[in-house]
Write an enzyme that holds these catalytic residues in place. Structure first.
Site, PDB file in Angstrom:
ATOM      1  N   LYS A  98     -30.573  16.333  14.977  1.00 50.63           N
ATOM      2  CA  LYS A  98     -29.885  17.568  14.758  1.00 50.63           C
ATOM      3  C   LYS A  98     -30.823  18.966  14.266  1.00 50.63           C
ATOM      4  O   LYS A  98     -30.025  20.023  14.504  1.00 50.63           O
ATOM      5  CB  LYS A  98     -28.647  17.284  13.910  1.00 50.63           C
ATOM      6  CG  LYS A  98     -27.588  16.037  14.705  1.00 50.63           C
ATOM      7  CD  LYS A  98     -26.981  17.020  15.746  1.00 50.63           C
ATOM      8  CE  LYS A  98     -25.739  16.128  16.125  1.00 50.63           C
ATOM      9  NZ  LYS A  98     -24.845  16.884  16.842  1.00 50.63           N
ATOM     10  N   ASP A 140     -20.383  14.819  11.001  1.00 50.58           N
ATOM     11  CA  ASP A 140     -20.172  13.422  10.499  1.00 50.58           C
ATOM     12  C   ASP A 140     -21.401  13.284   9.609  1.00 50.58           C
ATOM     13  O   ASP A 140     -21.474  12.190   8.838  1.00 50.58           O
ATOM     14  CB  ASP A 140     -19.957  12.589  11.705  1.00 50.58           C
ATOM     15  CG  ASP A 140     -21.495  12.534  12.254  1.00 50.58           C
ATOM     16  OD1 ASP A 140     -22.271  11.477  11.881  1.00 50.58           O
ATOM     17  OD2 ASP A 140     -22.043  13.261  13.018  1.00 50.58           O
TER      18      ASP A 140
END
Length: 405
Positions: A78, A125
């Site tokens: 990410k 998350d």
């Protein structure tokens, strides 16, 4: 397969719909992204694991897994999107072009003075929030991260250690995104979210562009193995930004010869699968708690931009119970013969887990045949995270949590 296990659901197109090749993922934009990442001291291409013995066992020509557990020391991919999106936001504030910027440039004292009051906010998350927090901290900025209910305490602490003010809310993922948006509007913070909706598209597109460094690396690495293109790709999807980036990149490179691409989701958060089933081509939403071990994929509302890429250029869409991801984790943790070992987390392993089941299970023979998976197939998967929740990783790999038979 035991009858009590939830079934794998799938939809296969007779041929891809086809559409407009994504202009924001063309070669010129990809080069800008790669050049920026190359300017970072922490940048290094992540490994492409080769599972030659497993491929032969399954009756395939080759299996390759891009191992993102090595990315920037963050144990997940990410950071690629977060760093690039923040860089583009900084360029916009400083009125410069990304071609004239570098990570070193933003760390110059006179530049850091101009950006030190910027606060970035996101919902996550875990992996995306950690990437945003890490990038913001390295640039001397602040970040605020909201996590959905049920998020891992270990992932929360990792985000805090990266420098963010972070908390777990009592909301599901999509409502946590709405909370982040509300706080950004109220406080003048900069929202860095990896999904798009009407009116919020520029920054998610930058994040999607950031992910393409991974696709670009994978193709270069395959060519070093003597492979011009993979015949098949298994891409996991939450909101679809990662999958859209990979498929958009490969579609632009190979045009009419795009690899057969399978989009894989948890069955409790299968918004892309349900969108593909709809005949009008419009995205569909999934609500509820979406209580899946694949926390990074527990998203109920598709990215409106990348959905169009997945709709137009993917060949199949599969909704998977948690045992599929668990099997993928165990397969990669216990490689055959001289195959490379990959420590893959829940969201990173579902693609390979599904591939092994398609090749072995008689009830999935129809899917295997429709996808044309055979001895000539070269399959590319992406393990997008490592053991970002080490305790749960042990429960799956050591103790056999979520068995598939």
């Amino acid at each position: 397969m035991d009858n009590h296990l939830e079934k794998i659901k799938y939809m296969v197109r007779d041929k891809i719909r086809g559409g407009i090749y994504p202009e924001f993922l063309v070669a010129e934009e990809i080069k800008k992204v790669r050049d920026f990442h190359l300017s970072m001291d922490e940048y290094e291409a992540t490994p492409l694991a080769k599972l030659e013995t497993l491929a032969k066992y399954l009756g395939l020509g080759g299996i390759y897994v891009k191992d993102e557990s090595y990315r920037f020391g963050l144990n997940a991919f990410k950071g690629l999107g977060g760093t690039y999106a923040i860089a583009k936001l900084l360029c916009k504030k400083l009125h410069i072009d990304i071609n004239d910027a570098s990570f070193e440039y933003f760390n110059r004292p006179e530049v850091k003075e101009k950006i030190k009051d910027m606060i970035f906010v996101t919902a996550t998350d875990g992996n995306h929030g950690r990437g945003v927090a890490w990038a913001a901290t390295k640039l001397g900025c602040k970040s605020v991260v909201y996590m959905p209910k049920g998020s891992s305490q270990i992932r929360l602490e990792a985000i805090k250690e990266a420098g963010a003010e972070a908390s777990i809310t009592d909301l599901n993922y999509d409502d946590a995104v709405r909370l982040a948006q509300k706080m950004s509007e109220e406080h003048g913070w900069y929202m860095v979210q990896d999904t798009a909706w009407d009116g919020y598209e520029e920054i998610p597109n930058w994040i999607t562009q950031g992910y393409t460094t991974m696709a670009n690396e994978s193709l270069e690495q395959l060519k070093l193995e003597g492979i011009k293109r993979p015949t098949h790709m298994f891409l996991q999807a939450g909101v679809g930004s990662f999958a859209g980036a990979m498929l958009g990149y490969y579609a632009n490179v190979f045009k009419e010869d795009v690899p057969t691409t399978i989009i894989v989701e948890p069955n409790l958060a299968d918004c892309i699968y349900k969108s593909a089933l709809a005949e009008d081509g419009k995205p569909r939403f999934v609500g509820g708690d979406m209580n899946t071990i694949m926390a990074g994929l527990a998203c109920g509302e598709p990215n409106t931009i990348t959905w169009e890429i997945l709709r137009d250029f993917a060949s199949a869409y599969v909704s998977c119970p948690d045992y599929v991801a668990a099997r993928g984790m165990r397969v990669m943790a216990s490689p055959m013969m001289m195959d490379d070992k990959v420590v893959s987390g829940e969201s990173g392993a579902v693609g390979l887990g599904l591939l092994t089941m398609i090749m072995e299970r008689k009830e999935l023979k129809d899917l295997r045949d429709k996808l044309g998976l055979n001895k000539d197939s070269i399959v590319l998967c992406f393990s997008t995270e490592g053991d970002t929740d080490p305790e749960h990783y042990k429960k799956v790999v050591y103790d056999g949590k979520n068995p598939s038979c």
